[in-house]
Every structure is written in structure tokens, then in C-alpha cells.
Design a protein around this motif. Structure first.
Motif, PDB file in Angstrom:
ATOM      1  N   THR A 177     -18.599  14.878  10.354  1.00 25.86           N
ATOM      2  CA  THR A 177     -18.141  15.965   9.492  1.00 25.86           C
ATOM      3  C   THR A 177     -18.427  17.345  10.073  1.00 25.86           C
ATOM      4  OG1 THR A 177     -20.210  15.985   8.225  1.00 25.86           O
ATOM      5  CG2 THR A 177     -18.434  14.552   7.419  1.00 25.86           C
ATOM      6  N   ASP A 178     -19.328  17.450  11.052  1.00 27.87           N
ATOM      7  CA  ASP A 178     -19.657  18.774  11.591  1.00 27.87           C
ATOM      8  C   ASP A 178     -18.453  19.440  12.253  1.00 27.87           C
ATOM      9  OD1 ASP A 178     -19.499  17.162  13.837  1.00 27.87           O
ATOM     10  OD2 ASP A 178     -21.440  17.750  14.670  1.00 27.87           O
ATOM     11  N   GLU A 221     -16.586  21.208   9.231  1.00 28.25           N
ATOM     12  CA  GLU A 221     -17.291  22.089   8.306  1.00 28.25           C
ATOM     13  C   GLU A 221     -16.935  23.559   8.458  1.00 28.25           C
ATOM     14  OE1 GLU A 221     -21.280  20.906   9.060  1.00 28.25           O
ATOM     15  OE2 GLU A 221     -21.140  19.081   7.842  1.00 28.25           O
ATOM     16  N   LYS A 264     -22.052  12.242   8.136  1.00 28.31           N
ATOM     17  CA  LYS A 264     -22.634  13.574   7.932  1.00 28.31           C
ATOM     18  C   LYS A 264     -23.978  13.680   8.650  1.00 28.31           C
ATOM     19  CE  LYS A 264     -20.495  14.365   3.426  1.00 28.31           C
ATOM     20  NZ  LYS A 264     -20.724  14.688   1.999  1.00 28.31           N
ATOM     21  N   SER A 265     -24.137  14.755   9.425  1.00 30.72           N
ATOM     22  CA  SER A 265     -23.094  15.641   9.913  1.00 30.72           C
ATOM     23  C   SER A 265     -22.577  15.124  11.242  1.00 30.72           C
ATOM     24  CB  SER A 265     -23.639  17.058  10.082  1.00 30.72           C
ATOM     25  OG  SER A 265     -23.920  17.652   8.832  1.00 30.72           O
ATOM     26  N   ASN A 301     -28.856  20.872  14.505  1.00 28.57           N
ATOM     27  CA  ASN A 301     -28.055  19.722  14.114  1.00 28.57           C
ATOM     28  C   ASN A 301     -28.717  18.444  14.603  1.00 28.57           C
ATOM     29  OD1 ASN A 301     -27.323  19.526  16.952  1.00 28.57           O
ATOM     30  ND2 ASN A 301     -25.818  21.135  16.559  1.00 28.57           N
TER      31      ASN A 301
END
Length: 208
Positions: free
Chosen positions: A89-90, A93, A123-124, A154
């Protein structure tokens, strides 16, 4: 002449598309876990590495399914019953316009005669999932004192920092093959079971 099998005679088969090498190793390990632990037989399944999330929106995705995966499996007596697309998902975003239109992908899947489609939101990033079993990573790195929290913007940065503590270099897509067997897959699955729910439904996984 050999009689061609009817569609109803074909074994249901699920294809999991992933965006990179790290995800490929993880999902193959997860499938082994499902096959060993499910109280019911798990549907036939394979993992396909797209080598980049942007390819979900390209003709390569459709071509891979229609020209390779569907006919290859039909020759083996299997019908593509479901498709799952995993993505970190990063990548999405900070994008005003998403890289991939999943509704469009869903329509492509339907036009190919495939009944089920779902996405798996990591995620993420996959490193965040792997760090759900930080103890397993620390065991692989032979770290006596496993940190309770990690610094980093991250999951990749956190994993890289942890590897540095263990005197190793974390290489995305390569390092996971060395430590995947050290991880407690049950722990990761339990933490991420909401994200994996649709996949488990398509595979008909029932865990005790």
C-alpha cells in the motif's frame, strides 16, 4: 481423439499475483502453511510474480492470463476460478491518481470468464508483515537482545536497520529466502488475517 474436458470437470485453481520477489517467497511459504494446517483440502493455487505493481495496469497482465496461465492450466485439467492481486500500500498512499484502477482490473478478470477477484493489501510493505515476527528475524540474525521497537521511516528501513545490527545487509527480494524458514508464519497470518480473509475464502482454507 481424446475428448476435451468440460469446464465443470476442471479442478478449481487460484492465481495469486504479487508485485515482487519478497512477496513471492512469502506467499509461497504461506501457501505451504495453509496446505499443512487447513482442516479441509486447500484449492489448487500458484503464485505469479509481476515484477512491479504498475504491470497490473498494463497489457502484460491480461496477456499473461489469457495467453499463458489460463490455457496452461486447462491443459492440466484446471480452471482459473479466482485471481488475487497483492500489492504494497505504500506505493498508493501518496498518489493522487492511483497507479492501478482496481475496478478496471476486476472487469478484465470478469471478461476472461474468471468468477472471483480480490486484492490483498500489504500494509505498508511486505517488510512490515515480516517484522510481525521480529523474534524470528532476530533469531536468524543471532541477536541476543531483540528490540521491542525499531527506528525507520518504513518497513524496509526498519528491516535494514535490524540486519545492520546483526552484521548483515538486507537486500530486498533476496534476503528473505535465507530467513523465511525462521519465521513463525502463524504469527504473521494471525496479525494479518483480515487482509488475508478473501484469499483464504477463495482457497477454502479452514484453520483450527
Amino acid at each position: 481423439m481424446k475428448k476435451k474436458k468440460q469446464t465443470s470437470d476442471l479442478t478449481p485453481h487460484v492465481v495469486i499475483f504479487v508485485e515482487g520477489d519478497t512477496d513471492e517467497v512469502f506467499f509461497n511459504r504461506l501457501l505451504n502453511y495453509y496446505r499443512c494446517q487447513s482442516v479441509t483440502p486447500v484449492n489448487s493455487c500458484e503464485v505469479q510474480n509481476m515484477k512491479g505493481v504498475g504491470r497490473y495496469a498494463s497489457s502484460k497482465f491480461t496477456g499473461k492470463l489469457s495467453a499463458d496461465i489460463i490455457p496452461r492450466n486447462e491443459r492440466k485439467g484446471r480452471k482459473i476460478y479466482g485471481v488475487c492481486c497483492s500489492f504494497d500500500t505504500d506505493v498508493f498512499e501518496d498518489e493522487e491518481t492511483p497507479i492501478v484502477n482496481w475496478n478496471k482490473v476486476r472487469k478484465i478478470i470478469a471478461r476472461l470468464g474468471i468468477e472471483e477477484f480480490c486484492t490483498i493489501e500489504v500494509k505498508s510493505a511486505m517488510e512490515d508483515w515480516l517484522l510481525d515476527d521480529i523474534e524470528g528475524v532476530c533469531s536468524f540474525l543471532k541477536l541476543k537482545d531483540c528490540p521491542t521497537s525499531l527506528n525507520g521511516a518504513n518497513g524496509y528501513a526498519k528491516m535494514s536497520g535490524l540486519f545492520k545490527r546483526g552484521g548483515k545487509v538486507y537486500v530486498k527480494g533476496l534476503s528473505i529466502a535465507d530467513f523465511i524458514d525462521a519465521l513463525n508464519i502463524w504469527k504473521i497470518r494471525d496479525k494479518r488475517k483480515e487482509a488475508l480473509a478473501e484469499l483464504e475464502r477463495l482457497l477454502r482454507v479452514q484453520l483450527p
